[in-house]
Design a protein around this motif. Structure first.
Motif, PDB file in Angstrom:
ATOM      1  N   ALA A   1       9.832   7.351   6.331  1.00  0.00           N
ATOM      2  CA  ALA A   1       8.791   6.491   5.765  1.00  0.00           C
ATOM      3  C   ALA A   1       8.496   6.950   4.345  1.00  0.00           C
ATOM      4  N   THR A   2       8.422   6.006   3.424  1.00  0.00           N
ATOM      5  CA  THR A   2       8.226   6.338   2.018  1.00  0.00           C
ATOM      6  C   THR A   2       7.535   5.186   1.313  1.00  0.00           C
ATOM      7  N   SER A   3       6.925   5.486   0.183  1.00  0.00           N
ATOM      8  CA  SER A   3       6.358   4.441  -0.662  1.00  0.00           C
ATOM      9  C   SER A   3       7.403   3.880  -1.614  1.00  0.00           C
ATOM     10  N   ASN A   4       8.593   4.479  -1.638  1.00  0.00           N
ATOM     11  CA  ASN A   4       9.649   4.116  -2.594  1.00  0.00           C
ATOM     12  C   ASN A   4      10.470   2.922  -2.124  1.00  0.00           C
ATOM     13  N   PRO A   5      10.999   2.125  -3.058  1.00  0.00           N
ATOM     14  CA  PRO A   5      11.886   1.021  -2.683  1.00  0.00           C
ATOM     15  C   PRO A   5      13.249   1.531  -2.231  1.00  0.00           C
TER      16      PRO A   5
ATOM     17  N   CYS B   1       6.990   1.642   2.879  1.00  0.00           N
ATOM     18  CA  CYS B   1       5.741   1.260   3.532  1.00  0.00           C
ATOM     19  C   CYS B   1       4.686   0.997   2.450  1.00  0.00           C
ATOM     20  N   PRO B   2       3.774   0.054   2.669  1.00  0.00           N
ATOM     21  CA  PRO B   2       2.770  -0.270   1.650  1.00  0.00           C
ATOM     22  C   PRO B   2       1.888   0.933   1.300  1.00  0.00           C
ATOM     23  N   LEU B   3       1.705   1.126   0.018  1.00  0.00           N
ATOM     24  CA  LEU B   3       0.864   2.214  -0.484  1.00  0.00           C
ATOM     25  C   LEU B   3      -0.592   1.775  -0.524  1.00  0.00           C
TER      26      LEU B   3
ATOM     27  N   ALA C   1       3.281   9.894   3.558  1.00  0.00           N
ATOM     28  CA  ALA C   1       4.688   9.484   3.493  1.00  0.00           C
ATOM     29  C   ALA C   1       5.276   9.983   2.186  1.00  0.00           C
ATOM     30  N   ALA C   2       6.591  10.131   2.148  1.00  0.00           N
ATOM     31  CA  ALA C   2       7.275  10.606   0.947  1.00  0.00           C
ATOM     32  C   ALA C   2       6.956   9.681  -0.227  1.00  0.00           C
TER      33      ALA C   2
END
Length: 534
Positions: free
Chosen positions: A207-211, A252-254, A347-348
Motif C-alpha cells: 500500500a502506498t500513496s504513490n502512482p 491508496c488515497p492520501l 503507507a509508503a
C-alpha cells in the motif's frame, strides 16, 4: 531548440514531475536543447498527487516570529541528525524566490479574503508556512503550471518512452540514454547530460500513496551507471492514508497532513486520542513519530481495531470546500468525513534517501544529475519535513539547468550497452507483502534477513524486453538496496526503527552509502556524508 535522434540533445530529463519540468523550462531558456522522457503520460507522476502544499517563509506573508532560520530549525529537527545544515539552509533560503517565479509562470495558489496567500501548518512545522492550491490539490496545480511553462519554452516531450540505461562513454561519463520507445523498440538518444527526476519507489510496498509509475527506476539507473546512493533505509510512511481494508494494494488515497493542521485528531475505535502524551506537538508531530505511534497503538490499545485508527475531522467547518480531493476520495469509498471519522493507516509515501548529489544536482558520475525524490541532497536527512519536497524540486530543477548550461560538455561516443542479463523476482506481490511487514515500521534483523533471503533466492536471471520486465528488475534492485542499508544501520533514527536496536546511537550520525561493484554486488559503507560522528 532543435534536436534529432542522430545528433541528440544537450540535456535528457527522465521524469516529468516538479523537478523535471522546472529544469526543462529553465534549461531551454538558457539556450539548451532538451528532451523530456516519460514512461507514461506527463502528468502520471508523484507531483500530480501531492496534496498539502509548498513550505516556504515569505518575507511579507508569514506568522509573527517565523523566519527561514526557524524553517531550517524545524527541518533539522525532523531530519534527526542526518540533514546537511548547509544544504538545508541553501535550499530553504532559495524557496521564497522559487515560489515567486512559480507564480509568475502561472501557478494559482489559494488566497484569503484579504488577497494574500492562504497558509496552514503540517506535521513538524511550528508555524503556518504551507501555501496551497485547490484546497488540497497543490501538486496537480504545479504540474499544470509547470507543464504549460515548459511547453511554451519548447523542449521535446516524449511520452511512453522508458529509459533502460544511462549510456556511458569510455571514460565512464554520460553519453546519453538507451530506451524503449512507444512501440517497445530500442533506441539511443545521445546527450552529454542526463537528469534523473523519476520520483521514488513506493510500488515496492503493498500500500502506498504513490502512482503505479513509482518503481524505483531512477535509483536503479543511477546504481547501474556507477553512482553512489545514500540514506536509502529512510523510507517515510505517511501516517494518514485512507484505509480501505486489510488487503488494499497499489496507490491508496492520501489524507493530507493539512487536515490535522486544521484541527483533526487521530483517535482509536474507543475514541482515545492516539497522540496523547506521545510528542509535544501532538497530532502535528513529525511523520515518523506519528506513523510509529499509530503502528504501536493498534497493537496495544484496547480500542484498537485491526491495523488502522481514525482521523476525526468532523469539527472542521467547510470540510468539502477546504479539502475537495480528500472529500471526494472518502465519498467514493462510501464514507462521509463531515459526519464520521476517517479510517486511516500508514503507507509508503516518500523516499528520503536517493542518489547522492551536490548543491547543483551533480552526482559522482560526470554528466549525471538527480533532482527531486530520487536525489539525496542532504535536505531531508532521516525524515522529511512535510511539504519540503515540492520546494526542493523547484530549487533543484533550476540549479541543475544552470549547472548543465555552465558545463556545456561535448556529446561523447557511447560505448556498447551494458550486460543485458539482470535479476528480478517473479512474484512482485510476495515482495510487496514482505516489504510491508519487515521493511516498514519496527524492523528487525530477523525480518530484514528474511527479505534479503527471499531476494537472493527468488531473483532469477532476466533479459528485460518489456516495460513490466524493466520495472520488475528496478524494484528488485531498489528493494535489495533498501534492505542492505537497513541491515547496515544498527540503531533507530527517523524513519528507520529497529526493534533490536531501539535507541539512537550518536556513533551512527553518518550516512550509509550504497553502490554496485562491477559484478552487480551491492556494497554498503557508513561514511561521514554529513557532519561528523559526535
Amino acid at each position: 531548440m532543435t534536436w534529432s535522434w542522430e545528433t541528440g540533445v544537450d540535456l535528457v530529463i527522465v521524469g516529468s514531475g516538479v523537478a523535471g519540468l522546472t529544469a526543462a523550462e529553465r534549461a531551454v531558456r538558457l539556450g539548451l536543447s532538451v528532451a523530456v522522457l516519460t514512461k507514461s503520460a506527463v502528468d502520471d507522476c508523484n507531483t500530480q498527487w501531492a496534496q498539502g502544499g509548498v513550505a516556504a517563509v515569505l518575507p511579507d506573508q508569514r506568522d509573527p516570529g517565523d523566519s527561514v532560520a526557524a524553517h531550517v530549525a524545524d527541518t533539522l529537527l525532523a531530519g534527526a541528525g542526518l540533514c546537511e545544515p548547509e544544504s538545508v539552509g541553501s535550499i530553504l533560503a532559495a524557496g521564497p524566490a522559487a515560489l515567486t517565479r512559480l507564480r509568475a509562470r502561472g501557478a494559482r495558489f489559494d488566497l484569503t479574503e484579504r488577497n494574500v496567500l492562504a497558509r496552514t501548518r503540517e506535521g513538524g512545522h511550528r508555524a503556518a508556512r504551507i501555501v496551497r492550491a485547490g484546497g488540497d490539490a497543490t501538486g496537480a496545480e504545479l504540474e499544470r503550471a509547470l507543464f504549460a511553462a515548459a511547453v511554451d519554452a519548447g523542449p521535446a516531450v516524449l511520452e511512453g518512452h522508458l529509459v533502460t540505461e544511462i549510456a556511458l562513454a569510455g571514460d565512464r561519463s554520460v553519453a546519453g540514454v538507451r530506451l524503449l520507445d512507444q512501440e517497445g523498440r530500442p533506441a539511443l538518444l545521445r546527450a552529454p547530460a542526463v537528469l534523473l527526476a523519476t520520483g521514488g519507489l513506493g510500488q515496492a510496498y503493498r500500500a502506498t500513496s504513490n502512482p503505479a509509475v513509482a518503481t524505483g527506476d531512477g535509483l536503479a539507473l543511477a546504481l547501474r551507471a556507477g553512482a553512489t546512493a545514500s540514506d536509502l533505509e529512510f523510507v517515510q510512511f505517511h501516517p494518514t492514508v485512507l484505509y480501505t481494508g486489510p488487503h488494499a494494494s497499489g496507490r491508496c488515497p492520501l489524507i493530507t497532513e493539512a487536515v490535522r493542521g486544521e484541527g483533526a485528531v487521530l483517535i482509536d475505535a474507543g475514541g482515545a486520542e492516539v497522540m496523547d502524551g506521545v510528542h509535544e506537538l501532538g497530532d502535528l508531530a513529525p511523520r515518523d513519530v506519528v506513523s510509529a505511534a499509530i503502528t504501536r497503538h493498534v497493537r496495544t490499545a484496547p480500542g484498537g481495531v485491526d491495523d488502522h485508527v481514525f482521523l476525526d475531522a468532523t469539527g472542521i467547518a467547510g470540510f468539502a470546500e477546504r479539502f475537495p480531493t480528500v472529500h471526494a476520495a472518502c465519498r467514493t469509498a462510501g464514507l462521509d468525513p463531515v459526519r464520521d471519522p476517517i479510517p486511516v493507516a500508514p503507507a509508503a509515501h516518500y523516499h528520503c534517501g536517493g542518489v547522492v548529489t551536490d548543491a547543483m544536482g551533480r552526482t559522482d558520475v560526470p554528466g549525471l544529475y538527480a533532482a527531486g525524490e530520487v536525489a539525496r541532497t542532504g535536505l531531508h536527512g532521516a525524515n522529511r519535513l512535510a511539504s519540503n519536497s515540492l520546494l526542493e524540486g523547484l530549487v533543484a530543477g533550476e540549479r541543475v539547468a544552470a549547472a548543465v548550461a555552465a558545463a556545456r560538455r561535448p556529446v561523447l561516443e557511447p560505448g556498447g550497452p551494458a550486460a543485458e542479463l539482470m535479476v528480478a523476482v517473479d512474484d512482485l506481490a510476495r515482495l510487496r507483502r514482505l516489504m510491508s511487514t519487515e521493511v516498514m515500521i519496527d524492523r528487525s534483523e530477523a525480518g530484514l534477513r528474511a527479505v534479503e533471503s527471499y531476494l537472493d533466492g527468488s531473483a532469477t536471471p532476466l533479459i528485460p524486453a518489456t516495460r513490466a520486465d524493466w520495472e520488475r528488475a528496478a524494484l528488485t534492485l531498489a528493494a535489495r538496496a533498501v534492505v542492505a542499508a537497513a541491515l547496515h544501520r544498527t540503531e533507530s533514527r527517523g524513519c528507520h526503527t529497529r526493534v533490536d536496536f531501539p535507541r539512537t546511537d550518536r556513533r551512527w550520525r553518518r550516512s550509509v552509502a550504497v553502490r554496485l561493484d562491477d559484478t552487480g554486488r551491492l556494497l554498503t559503507d557508513a561514511r561521514a556524508l554529513v557532519g561528523d560522528a559526535r
